[in-house]
Design an enzyme around this catalytic site. Structure first.
Site, PDB file in Angstrom:
ATOM      1  N   ILE A 180       0.660  -1.368   0.103  1.00  0.00           N
ATOM      2  CA  ILE A 180       0.090  -0.040  -0.268  1.00  0.00           C
ATOM      3  C   ILE A 180       0.711   1.354  -0.006  1.00  0.00           C
ATOM      4  CG2 ILE A 180      -1.856   1.279   1.460  1.00  0.00           C
ATOM      5  CD1 ILE A 180      -2.718  -1.496   2.487  1.00  0.00           C
ATOM      6  N   SER A 208      -6.429  -0.696  10.534  1.00  0.00           N
ATOM      7  CA  SER A 208      -7.112  -1.644   9.951  1.00  0.00           C
ATOM      8  C   SER A 208      -8.629  -2.002  10.447  1.00  0.00           C
ATOM      9  CB  SER A 208      -6.294  -3.060   9.845  1.00  0.00           C
ATOM     10  OG  SER A 208      -7.087  -4.219   9.571  1.00  0.00           O
ATOM     11  N   TYR A 258      -1.969  -9.203  15.964  1.00  0.00           N
ATOM     12  CA  TYR A 258      -2.195  -8.181  14.978  1.00  0.00           C
ATOM     13  C   TYR A 258      -3.282  -7.050  15.524  1.00  0.00           C
ATOM     14  CZ  TYR A 258      -2.798  -6.002  10.520  1.00  0.00           C
ATOM     15  OH  TYR A 258      -3.093  -5.034   9.383  1.00  0.00           O
TER      16      TYR A 258
HETATM   17  N1  LIG Z   1      -2.654  -5.859   3.192  1.00  0.00           N
HETATM   18  C1  LIG Z   1      -3.829  -5.890   3.837  1.00  0.00           C
HETATM   19  O1  LIG Z   1      -4.782  -6.521   4.017  1.00  0.00           O
HETATM   20  C2  LIG Z   1      -3.833  -4.665   5.193  1.00  0.00           C
HETATM   21  C3  LIG Z   1      -5.183  -4.466   5.666  1.00  0.00           C
HETATM   22  C4  LIG Z   1      -5.185  -3.623   6.700  1.00  0.00           C
HETATM   23  C5  LIG Z   1      -4.399  -2.973   7.027  1.00  0.00           C
HETATM   24  N2  LIG Z   1      -3.030  -2.807   6.488  1.00  0.00           N
HETATM   25  C6  LIG Z   1      -1.935  -2.344   7.152  1.00  0.00           C
HETATM   26  O2  LIG Z   1      -1.412  -1.580   5.781  1.00  0.00           O
HETATM   27  C7  LIG Z   1      -0.099  -1.219   5.986  1.00  0.00           C
HETATM   28  C8  LIG Z   1       0.904  -1.555   4.972  1.00  0.00           C
HETATM   29  O3  LIG Z   1       0.833  -2.952   4.771  1.00  0.00           O
HETATM   30  P1  LIG Z   1       0.937  -3.680   3.318  1.00  0.00           P
HETATM   31  O4  LIG Z   1      -0.454  -4.616   3.384  1.00  0.00           O
HETATM   32  O5  LIG Z   1       1.233  -2.850   2.256  1.00  0.00           O
HETATM   33  O6  LIG Z   1       2.186  -4.723   3.523  1.00  0.00           O
HETATM   34  P2  LIG Z   1       3.477  -4.886   3.187  1.00  0.00           P
HETATM   35  O7  LIG Z   1       3.632  -4.734   1.657  1.00  0.00           O
HETATM   36  O8  LIG Z   1       4.225  -5.842   3.551  1.00  0.00           O
HETATM   37  O9  LIG Z   1       4.098  -3.476   3.678  1.00  0.00           O
HETATM   38  C9  LIG Z   1       4.508  -3.109   4.936  1.00  0.00           C
HETATM   39  C10 LIG Z   1       5.466  -2.110   4.907  1.00  0.00           C
HETATM   40  O10 LIG Z   1       6.016  -1.758   6.186  1.00  0.00           O
HETATM   41  C11 LIG Z   1       7.544  -1.855   6.159  1.00  0.00           C
HETATM   42  N3  LIG Z   1       8.027  -2.163   7.519  1.00  0.00           N
HETATM   43  C12 LIG Z   1       7.617  -3.205   8.168  1.00  0.00           C
HETATM   44  N4  LIG Z   1       8.361  -3.309   9.436  1.00  0.00           N
HETATM   45  C13 LIG Z   1       8.967  -2.057   9.536  1.00  0.00           C
HETATM   46  C14 LIG Z   1       9.879  -1.536  10.248  1.00  0.00           C
HETATM   47  N5  LIG Z   1      10.058  -2.121  11.584  1.00  0.00           N
HETATM   48  N6  LIG Z   1      10.305  -0.227  10.086  1.00  0.00           N
HETATM   49  C15 LIG Z   1       9.979   0.499   8.978  1.00  0.00           C
HETATM   50  N7  LIG Z   1       9.071  -0.259   8.388  1.00  0.00           N
HETATM   51  C16 LIG Z   1       8.827  -1.566   8.322  1.00  0.00           C
HETATM   52  C17 LIG Z   1       7.672  -2.707   5.141  1.00  0.00           C
HETATM   53  O11 LIG Z   1       9.283  -2.452   4.531  1.00  0.00           O
HETATM   54  P3  LIG Z   1      10.580  -3.117   5.282  1.00  0.00           P
HETATM   55  O12 LIG Z   1      10.211  -4.496   5.539  1.00  0.00           O
HETATM   56  O13 LIG Z   1      11.369  -2.981   4.115  1.00  0.00           O
HETATM   57  O14 LIG Z   1      10.874  -2.311   6.467  1.00  0.00           O
HETATM   58  C18 LIG Z   1       6.756  -2.265   4.092  1.00  0.00           C
HETATM   59  O15 LIG Z   1       7.294  -1.269   3.450  1.00  0.00           O
HETATM   60  C19 LIG Z   1       0.326  -1.930   7.450  1.00  0.00           C
HETATM   61  O16 LIG Z   1       0.330  -1.167   8.365  1.00  0.00           O
HETATM   62  C20 LIG Z   1      -0.578  -2.903   7.512  1.00  0.00           C
HETATM   63  O17 LIG Z   1      -0.927  -3.338   8.737  1.00  0.00           O
HETATM   64  C21 LIG Z   1      -2.706  -3.933   5.582  1.00  0.00           C
END
Ligand SMILES: NC(=O)c1ccc[n+]([C@@H]2O[C@H](COP(=O)([O-])OP(=O)(O)OC[C@H]3O[C@@H](n4cnc5c(N)ncnc54)[C@H](OP(=O)(O)O)[C@@H]3O)[C@@H](O)[C@H]2O)c1
Length: 257
Positions: free
Chosen positions: A18, A137, A150
């Site tokens: 995202i 979320s 989570y």
């Molecule tokens: N996908 C879904 O269905 C969903 C639904 C509801 C909410 N969300 C929320 O949306 C947000 C983005 O998630 P996404 O779905 O896009 O997943 P994603 O592709 O796994 O992205 C997660 C991002 O967070 C970064 N990250 C993780 N740990 C970190 C740390 N300790 N320090 C700095 N950066 C960190 C990751 O990069 P690095 O690993 O390079 O650090 C990556 O850029 C999250 O907060 C997630 O909980 C997602």
């Protein structure tokens, strides 16, 4: 209608999913766009594709690194919008509860945001302006099965955002909480359960951008699924637990003998 544009925007969790999709959409809409995550290589590739985009690798759990990043950006001009989006997910049932996983979830998802707030707020408060968006979320609306590591982190973020909204709106700072349903990203790719109404990261980013333009308090999507989740939030407890047992767990988790 004229498109909204921003001066400086900072997005965390922008190396994939995202955050990366949102950075792509916002690139042409901001003078300076700083993107953060741990993987510097991925950030570098994303930033190289758009003029004005700046890779600021960091771990959001590192309070000093987050403070240094915000200070460096602010030294060159005010951060107008911060999208605090970095997050991690682990599938876990309470029967397998592992305190380290729960601690890690809180450190990244919740305290990562707190670290950013600590660095950002003095600047925004001094200016009496700014916009902070926090990615929570719909999983934070109520306790859900297999979400022990989570859901509580996202519930905490929603509660935090409500407090911030109460206290910061009168001081000129906009607070937005982003509550996505299922989004197809690296985070969800290995989920072994059905993900109703799942949307692409691009569609998610478009919804978020529209909400940020409106300075909305809450950006929850996809709309139909988010409405069902919002209904669960206000449902009487007995009915909620019955519905979850019947329609979500379907006898999957067996009682102990
Ligand atoms: N996908 C879904 O269905 C969903 C639904 C509801 C909410 N969300 C929320 O949306 C947000 C983005 O998630 P996404 O779905 O896009 O997943 P994603 O592709 O796994 O992205 C997660 C991002 O967070 C970064 N990250 C993780 N740990 C970190 C740390 N300790 N320090 C700095 N950066 C960190 C990751 O990069 P690095 O690993 O390079 O650090 C990556 O850029 C999250 O907060 C997630 O909980 C997602």
């Amino acid at each position: 209608m004229e498109e909204t544009s921003w001066g400086t925007v900072w997005i965390t969790g922008a190396s994939s999913g995202i955050g990366a999709a949102l950075a792509g959409l916002m690139a042409g809409r901001s003078d300076r766009l700083a993107i953060s995550a741990r993987s510097g290589a991925a950030l570098g590739e994303i930033a190289a594709a758009a003029p004005g985009m700046l890779a600021c690798p960091l771990d959001v759990t590192d309070r000093g690194a987050v403070a240094a990043c915000v200070a460096a950006l602010e030294a060159d001009g005010p951060i107008d919008l911060a999208v605090l989006n970095a997050g991690t997910w682990a599938l876990m049932e309470s029967a397998d509860l592992d305190a380290s996983a729960l601690r890690r979830g809180m450190e990244v998802n919740y305290l990562g945001v707190v670290n950013a707030l600590e660095a950002l707020l003095p600047h925004m408060l001094a200016r009496g302006a700014g916009h902070i968006a926090i990615t929570a979320s719909v999983a934070g609306y109520r306790g859900l099965p297999k979400s022990v590591a989570y859901g509580p982190t996202k519930a905490a973020l929603i509660n935090l955002a409500e407090t911030l909204r109460c206290e910061l709106a009168p001081r000129g700072i906009t607070v937005t909480v982003i509550c996505p349903g299922f989004v197809d990203t690296p985070m969800t790719r290995d989920n072994p359960f059905p993900m109703p109404s799942i949307v692409s990261a691009q569609d998610a980013a478009r919804e978020i951008l529209r909400g940020l333009e409106r300075k909305a308090w809450k950006i929850a999507f996809p709309r139909g699924f988010a409405r069902v989740m919002a209904l669960l939030r206000v449902m009487p407890d007995a009915l909620y637990f019955h519905a979850i047992r019947r329609f979500v767990m379907k006898g999957e988790i067996k009682p102990s003998k």
